[in-house]
Design a protein around this motif. Structure first.
Motif, PDB file in Angstrom:
ATOM      1  N   GLU A   1       2.998  -0.436  15.964  1.00 10.19           N
ATOM      2  CA  GLU A   1       4.018  -1.238  15.274  1.00 10.19           C
ATOM      3  C   GLU A   1       3.492  -1.771  13.940  1.00 10.19           C
ATOM      4  O   GLU A   1       4.172  -1.713  12.911  1.00 10.19           O
ATOM      5  CB  GLU A   1       4.429  -2.403  16.178  1.00 10.19           C
ATOM      6  N   VAL A   2       2.256  -2.265  13.949  1.00  6.89           N
ATOM      7  CA  VAL A   2       1.667  -2.834  12.739  1.00  6.89           C
ATOM      8  C   VAL A   2       1.522  -1.776  11.654  1.00  6.89           C
ATOM      9  O   VAL A   2       1.811  -2.025  10.474  1.00  6.89           O
ATOM     10  CB  VAL A   2       0.295  -3.467  13.060  1.00  6.89           C
TER      11      VAL A   2
ATOM     12  N   ASP B   1       4.666  -1.175   9.706  1.00  6.96           N
ATOM     13  CA  ASP B   1       5.247  -2.280   8.945  1.00  6.96           C
ATOM     14  C   ASP B   1       5.143  -1.964   7.452  1.00  6.96           C
ATOM     15  O   ASP B   1       4.049  -1.839   6.899  1.00  6.96           O
ATOM     16  CB  ASP B   1       4.485  -3.569   9.271  1.00  6.96           C
TER      17      ASP B   1
END
Length: 383
Positions: free
Chosen positions: A170-171, A174
């Protein structure tokens, strides 16, 4: 804790003290052993740093008529059980306090002081790893012209030192963090099984780093501040689903970025609660906090969460002038000053002339001074 590329005062200034190079060598060796074999078992060949540390310790003991360690196992045990003040070493004033050890007596893991000895000495292969990473982030974000990306990266290291596989995915998706995607992947490392208990990893409820199981049912937290507050409270529990279930930041980053960053965040929270304007890491991390009072007066604050005041003093330098400010301070968490008598005085003795009269306050003193100045702004004569 800001990063501007300047090194501390050269360690060669202490070369006349025979105990200083040996302590640096020992600290570096312990970190190399932990990384290669773990400190509870050793395999041949030993890392070169470990053999060098053993040889030098044996020589130091023989020259001073003390019993040398019989081997590496005994040397490591001494680093855990014998306070540094009881070693046969010649050390300058301010370097060692009663109870200082390179390995934690309870867990056998390297102490924060050990990491400062190794990570802040010029002969370490891992010297300034934290600075190398953060300067790389600064360079990448400047190339993209994205100060927001740098702020997000620093916030990630401070608030999320542990990531699951899904969270890491997820990071690195981003868009704000796009300039540092590859850097993020490099600095989060798989977690070894030594952190496992009952098939799960457990994070500290206070400082968010992973806890180390000790004994049958106890936990050890790597942060000095956390341990001084009492037994660490178990926080998030992550079930182990395989060898790459969890990643955590490299230890130099947890030590010199996450730790101070937690102190920075706490200070930000207290100053915001006073109604002040606070901006974190302004000007691509020229300093840690810009604090603006109602009358427009500006403070620049750098937070330094270091165990050893002499190391901190030797690294002192003026706070960069841009973004502009009216007063500048370095601040240290109050627990550091409480743990070492005369912390500020030791800092001032070690502070180089090039740093001018850079003041060091505890975070509690800084908040008190901010309250006093706020009363002055409001015309309160009791200020």
């Amino acid at each position: 804790m800001t990063f501007d590329g300047h090194d501390a005062v050269p360690a060669a200034n202490w070369a006349a003290h025979d105990g200083v190079p040996l302590l640096r060598t020992l600290a570096t060796a312990l970190l190399a052993l932990e990384a290669q074999t773990g400190l509870d078992s050793f395999t041949l060949p030993y890392p070169a740093e470990a053999q060098r540390a053993l040889d030098r310790t044996v020589l130091a003991c023989l020259l001073r008529g003390a019993r040398p360690p019989a081997g590496l196992t005994e040397l490591v045990d001494r680093c855990r059980t014998v306070p540094l003040e009881d070693w046969p070493l010649s050390l300058p004033a301010d370097l060692v306090e009663p109870g200082d050890r390179l390995l934690d007596e309870m867990s056998g893991r390297p102490t924060e002081l050990c990491h400062e000895w190794a990570g802040r000495s010029s002969d370490s292969a891992a010297v300034f790893r934290d600075r190398e990473v953060v300067l790389a982030a600064l360079r990448l974000c400047r190339e993209y012209g994205e100060e927001e990306a740098y702020t997000a990266f620093r916030g990630l290291l401070v608030h999320r030192p542990v990531l699951t596989v899904a969270e890491l995915y997820e990071v690195t998706g981003d868009m704000v963090l796009e300039p540092v995607y590859e850097l993020v992947r490099r600095v989060y490392k798989p977690v070894p099984e030594s952190y496992l208990r009952d098939g799960a990893y457990t994070a500290c409820g206070r400082c968010l780093t992973l806890l180390t199981p000790v004994g049958a049912d106890e936990w050890w937290c790597e942060r000095d501040r956390c341990r001084r507050q009492g037994p660490p409270p178990p926080g998030r529990r992550i079930a182990c689903d395989g060898p790459f279930t969890v990643s955590q930041l490299e230890r130099p980053l947890r030590q010199f970025v996450t730790g101070p960053g937690r102190a920075e965040a706490d200070l930000e929270h207290e100053l915001l609660a006073l109604g002040l304007q606070v901006r974190m890491w302004p000007g691509y991390d020229a300093y840690d906090l810009q604090v603006v009072f109602p009358d427009g007066w500006r403070w620049a604050v750098d937070v330094k969460d270091w165990a050893h005041p002499t190391f901190l003093g030797r690294s002192a330098r003026p706070v960069p002038q841009d973004p502009p400010y009216d007063e500048a301070f370095w601040a240290v968490p109050v627990h550091r000053a409480a743990a070492r008598p005369h912390y500020v005085a030791a800092f001032e003795r070690a502070r180089p002339a090039s740093a001018g009269d850079l003041p060091l306050l505890t975070d509690a003193e800084l908040v008190t001074r901010a309250k006093r100045r706020l009363r002055t702004c409001k015309g309160d004569r009791r200020a």
